[in-house]
Scaffold this active site. Structure first.
Site, short mmCIF file in Angstrom:
data_model
loop_
_atom_site.label_atom_id
_atom_site.label_comp_id
_atom_site.label_asym_id
_atom_site.label_seq_id
_atom_site.Cartn_x
_atom_site.Cartn_y
_atom_site.Cartn_z
N SER A 123 24.36 30.09 44.25
CA SER A 123 24.43 29.86 42.80
C SER A 123 25.77 29.27 42.35
O SER A 123 25.82 28.53 41.36
CB SER A 123 24.18 31.18 42.06
OG SER A 123 25.12 32.17 42.45
N ASP A 295 31.94 36.64 35.43
CA ASP A 295 31.24 37.92 35.40
C ASP A 295 31.63 38.81 36.58
O ASP A 295 30.93 39.78 36.88
CB ASP A 295 29.72 37.69 35.41
CG ASP A 295 29.27 36.84 36.59
OD1 ASP A 295 30.11 36.50 37.46
OD2 ASP A 295 28.07 36.50 36.65
N HIS A 298 30.69 35.01 39.66
CA HIS A 298 30.62 33.56 39.46
C HIS A 298 31.90 33.04 38.81
O HIS A 298 32.65 33.80 38.20
CB HIS A 298 29.40 33.21 38.63
CG HIS A 298 28.11 33.65 39.24
ND1 HIS A 298 27.49 34.84 38.89
CD2 HIS A 298 27.33 33.09 40.20
CE1 HIS A 298 26.37 34.97 39.59
NE2 HIS A 298 26.26 33.92 40.40
#
Length: 342
Positions: A123, A295, A298
């Site tokens: 991601s 967060d 990320h």
């Protein structure tokens, strides 16, 4: 034609007369056959000859127009015996070739192959093309030099990545034009087995998977000097725990565990001879590395900028020398653009 009387002749003269009669009848049959076939040849065979029996001119230019057919003066006259056979042998035609068959023989310009940088990861790579993302920053640096291709897959680990890599990069999909590949996994592999068994990959398997992907890339002619491993970033546990609790889960990652995977990634790069960007170590040189994370896991805007700068320091020597593709618009000859662009 009347038959010759054969009475009153000796045997030798009789044989000569019969031979002459057979010859005359044979000529008569040929004349009748030719007379009957002439309309058919004029209506059907002559157009066929015009299309498929064109003469090949050795002096014709390779890229020029096809020359017209020879004129009537280059063939025998219409009443001359053997006229049709002569036309077949010479390939001549009384009329010029129709315009639709006089197309110029043009070779298409060579295909313009755009070099590419492939970003392969989880991601953190998938989100890299968002506003102020590190992938977008790299693409901006390399505009008109190569394509930056995002192959980030959110939630993936190295166990899944090694299975799909052959579907993303192969010799048939232009591996020879690939100038750099980044492999950026580990944030999901390092998830705690008890709390996140779906994404967790044991440390030894993680290292083996990285080696397997490097070996595959080398097998499709992507050499080790074009491969860059990136370690997972550090984990800010308190911020990530809030994210987990908001979803009804417990903290499923630890920074110390992530560090073990980062060290394994660095060791694989040493063993395989590839370059490596130790993001886990570099970010923690700043005591307040949480500002690099949005967060806890990320990257934030600051973290994206940090990674973009670090990444370019590794790729600059390899990619900065790439030429700009196609000339600057002011350098294009507007009176003859083909000379500048083809």
């Amino acid at each position: 034609m009347q038959a010759l009387p054969l009475t009153g002749l000796d045997e030798q003269n009789r044989l000569q007369a019969k031979s002459a009669l057979v010859t005359c009848r044979s000529l008569e049959r040929r004349w009748l056959l030719r007379l009957l076939l002439r309309p058919f040849l004029r209506l059907f065979l002559r157009p066929f000859l015009r299309l498929f029996l064109r003469p090949r001119h050795a002096s014709a230019p390779a890229d020029g127009p096809v020359p017209a057919w020879p004129g009537p003066s280059e063939t025998k006259q219409r009443g001359t015996p053997g006229r049709f056979l002569t036309r077949i042998e010479t390939g001549a035609c009384p009329e010029p070739l129709p315009r639709r068959f006089q197309r110029q023989r043009q070779r298409p310009p060579p295909l313009l192959v755009w070099p590419r940088v492939i970003l392969f990861g989880d991601s953190i790579t998938q989100f890299s093309f968002q506003e102020n993302g590190w992938g977008a920053s790299l693409a901006e640096r390399l505009v008109r030099k190569c394509d930056v291709v995002n192959r980030g897959l959110s939630g993936y680990n190295t166990r899944w990545a090694k299975l799909i890599l052959p579907r993303l990069i192969s010799k048939s999909t232009g591996a020879e034009s690939t100038v750099a590949v980044t492999i950026f996994f580990g944030a999901n592999d390092s998830a705690l087995k008890d709390l996140n068994p779906k994404q967790h990959v044991p440390l030894e398997e993680y290292a083996a998977n990285l080696k397997s992907m490097i070996q595959y890339l080398k097998s499709v002619d992507v050499t080790e000097d074009r491969i860059l491993l990136i370690t997972p970033p550090p984990l800010q546990e308190s911020a990530w725990e809030k994210e987990c609790l908001a979803k009804g889960d417990k903290l499923n990652r630890r920074n110390a565990t992530t560090g073990e995977y980062a060290q394994a990634c660095v060791q694989v790069a040493r063993d395989c001879g590839t370059d490596v960007l130790d993001l886990w170590t570099l970010m923690q040189k700043n005591q307040d590395f949480s500002s690099y994370l949005s967060d806890g896991l990320h990257l934030s805007t600051k973290g994206n900028s940090f990674l973009a700068a670090q990444l370019w320091s590794h790729l600059e020597n390899k990619l900065s020398a790439l030429p700009s593709l196609l000339p600057y618009w002011r350098d294009v000859d507007h009176t003859n653009p083909e000379a500048s662009l083809l």
